[in-house]
Write a protein that holds these residues in place. Structure first.
Motif, mmCIF file in Angstrom:
data_model
loop_
_atom_site.group_PDB
_atom_site.id
_atom_site.type_symbol
_atom_site.label_atom_id
_atom_site.label_comp_id
_atom_site.label_asym_id
_atom_site.label_seq_id
_atom_site.Cartn_x
_atom_site.Cartn_y
_atom_site.Cartn_z
ATOM 1 N N THR A 126 0.860 -1.177 0.000
ATOM 2 C CA THR A 126 0.000 0.000 0.000
ATOM 3 C C THR A 126 0.898 1.229 0.000
ATOM 4 O OG1 THR A 126 -1.613 -1.217 1.337
ATOM 5 C CG2 THR A 126 -1.926 1.158 1.176
ATOM 6 N N PHE A 127 0.459 2.306 -0.661
ATOM 7 C CA PHE A 127 1.259 3.522 -0.627
ATOM 8 C C PHE A 127 0.377 4.729 -0.877
ATOM 9 C CE2 PHE A 127 0.998 3.278 -5.181
ATOM 10 C CZ PHE A 127 1.232 4.570 -5.651
ATOM 11 N N PRO A 168 -2.700 -7.819 7.236
ATOM 12 C CA PRO A 168 -3.976 -7.338 7.779
ATOM 13 C C PRO A 168 -4.891 -6.902 6.642
ATOM 14 C CG PRO A 168 -2.282 -5.663 8.028
ATOM 15 C CD PRO A 168 -1.597 -6.883 7.478
ATOM 16 N N SER A 169 -6.089 -6.469 6.976
ATOM 17 C CA SER A 169 -7.063 -6.080 5.955
ATOM 18 C C SER A 169 -6.601 -4.842 5.199
ATOM 19 C CB SER A 169 -8.413 -5.799 6.608
ATOM 20 O OG SER A 169 -8.334 -4.611 7.398
ATOM 21 N N ALA A 170 -7.185 -4.639 4.017
ATOM 22 C CA ALA A 170 -6.881 -3.448 3.226
ATOM 23 C C ALA A 170 -7.221 -2.185 4.004
ATOM 24 C CB ALA A 170 -7.645 -3.489 1.906
ATOM 25 N N HIS A 171 -8.289 -2.234 4.786
ATOM 26 C CA HIS A 171 -8.678 -1.079 5.605
ATOM 27 C C HIS A 171 -7.593 -0.739 6.602
ATOM 28 C CE1 HIS A 171 -10.546 0.853 9.145
ATOM 29 N NE2 HIS A 171 -11.274 1.496 8.236
ATOM 30 N N ARG A 178 -2.457 6.338 6.161
ATOM 31 C CA ARG A 178 -3.170 7.603 6.385
ATOM 32 C C ARG A 178 -2.664 8.298 7.649
ATOM 33 N NH1 ARG A 178 -7.978 9.675 4.602
ATOM 34 N NH2 ARG A 178 -8.554 7.689 3.617
ATOM 35 N N GLU A 179 -2.439 7.513 8.708
ATOM 36 C CA GLU A 179 -1.942 8.090 9.953
ATOM 37 C C GLU A 179 -0.564 8.712 9.757
ATOM 38 O OE1 GLU A 179 0.322 8.326 13.636
ATOM 39 O OE2 GLU A 179 0.681 6.850 12.029
ATOM 40 N N LEU A 180 0.292 8.034 8.995
ATOM 41 C CA LEU A 180 1.628 8.562 8.735
ATOM 42 C C LEU A 180 1.550 9.807 7.858
ATOM 43 C CD1 LEU A 180 4.623 7.928 9.306
ATOM 44 C CD2 LEU A 180 4.683 6.735 7.118
ATOM 45 N N TYR A 181 0.627 9.800 6.907
ATOM 46 C CA TYR A 181 0.427 10.979 6.055
ATOM 47 C C TYR A 181 0.048 12.187 6.913
ATOM 48 C CZ TYR A 181 -1.757 14.094 2.615
ATOM 49 O OH TYR A 181 -2.103 15.188 1.844
ATOM 50 N N GLY A 182 -0.869 11.987 7.862
ATOM 51 C CA GLY A 182 -1.274 13.083 8.723
ATOM 52 C C GLY A 182 -0.120 13.635 9.532
ATOM 53 N N PHE A 199 -4.333 13.046 0.170
ATOM 54 C CA PHE A 199 -4.143 11.629 0.469
ATOM 55 C C PHE A 199 -5.101 10.766 -0.351
ATOM 56 C CE2 PHE A 199 -5.136 7.713 2.765
ATOM 57 C CZ PHE A 199 -3.855 7.184 2.876
ATOM 58 N N ALA A 200 -4.551 9.726 -0.960
ATOM 59 C CA ALA A 200 -5.342 8.713 -1.669
ATOM 60 C C ALA A 200 -4.514 7.437 -1.680
ATOM 61 C CB ALA A 200 -5.666 9.155 -3.090
ATOM 62 N N ALA A 201 -4.929 6.452 -0.914
ATOM 63 C CA ALA A 201 -4.160 5.211 -0.804
ATOM 64 C C ALA A 201 -4.321 4.353 -2.053
ATOM 65 C CB ALA A 201 -4.593 4.424 0.424
#
Length: 292
Positions: A126-127, A168-171, A178-182, A199-201
């Protein structure tokens, strides 16, 4: 004797995996579920660098993931953005946040024109993009965020491989990015020289074929003259192929070890006969990674 098919490793051109071969830009597409069976022949030779053949046609060690002789490795590194030796590139760059497994995120940069290719090559499950702008501004931002967020600029392949077999799940994957982006957006200064991106994963689990992978039993340590690799291709991520071998083991093969070998077809039922090391568990790999 016919054409010798000497491998150059994996390519993710077009967003799908394929094996590259010396001469003419030939590529063999890889499809999940297909049977693979090949035998390494002769000696492993240096493929050269920057599109130039190795002037020495040098023999390289089987366990070397770089797959180049010392001279060609230096030439390749001399033009590497990652090595900070190529600093006057006028094209725009992007800073990204990449996730490889729980607690395994990194910050990096890539040329905007390459799109997601760099993330596929690294095996990022994921990125998300963080910002875009000139090379040196992107490089400074990468270093500032690496220090501020306490994340590395690289993640060991052993950790990446182990994590793919217990995702883990995609969520949950998206939530960690997302947390790291914030947190990154709260770090001051870098938005003055780079254009922040919303942000858009992006998730590559389906592209890599990672859903439902069985436990990883082992990892190929090298190819050898006469050694056979055979099995069904389950997944490909970054440089790695994940195969179900004739004995029912899930084995990872780093295609960087294939570069420079002449490969010939083998029987699908031929025994898997290249050296394999026992896999490191996801827990052990994560603990080991904390040391670096």
């Amino acid at each position: 004797m016919g054409v010798e098919w000497r491998c150059r490793g994996i390519t993710w051109a077009g967003g799908e995996p394929g094996l590259r071969w010396w001469g003419g830009g030939r590529v063999s597409a890889l499809a999940y579920g297909q049977a693979l069976a090949f035998r390494a022949v002769g000696e492993r030779r240096c493929p050269g660098a920057r599109g130039n053949p190795c002037p020495l046609d040098a023999v390289v060690p089987g366990r070397a993931t770089g797959g180049r002789c010392a001279e060609c490795a230096r030439l390749d590194r001399a033009h590497s953005v990652a090595a900070d030796t190529f600093l006057d590139d006028p094209q725009p760059y992007r800073v990204y946040l990449a996730w490889f497994g729980p607690g395994m995120t990194k910050v990096g940069i890539t040329a905007e024109a390459r799109g997601e290719a760099r993330l596929l090559e690294q095996g990022a499950v994921t990125f998300g993009w963080l910002g875009r702008g000139p090379l040196m501004a992107a490089r400074r931002t990468e270093e500032v965020l690496r220090q501020a967020l306490g994340v590395p600029d690289r993640v060991a392949y052993e950790r990446k491989r182990a994590a793919r077999h217990a995702l883990p799940s995609a969520h949950d994957r998206e939530a960690e990015v997302r947390e790291l982006y914030g947190r990154a957006r709260e770090v001051g200064g870098w938005t003055e020289t780079l254009e922040p991106l919303e942000f858009a994963a992006r998730d590559h689990a389906a592209v890599f074929g990672l859903d439902g992978l069985p436990p990883l039993a082992g990892t190929v340590t090298e190819l050898v003259d006469g050694g056979v690799v055979s099995g069904r291709l389950l997944a490909a991520a970054g440089p790695d192929l994940h195969l179900l071998d004739p004995a029912g083991r899930c084995v990872a093969l780093d295609t960087r070890l294939m570069g420079g070998w002449v490969l010939r077809g083998a029987g699908e039922g031929d025994a898997f006969s290249v050296p394999v090391a026992e896999a490191v568990s996801a827990v052990d790999a994560s603990s080991q990674g904390e040391l670096f």
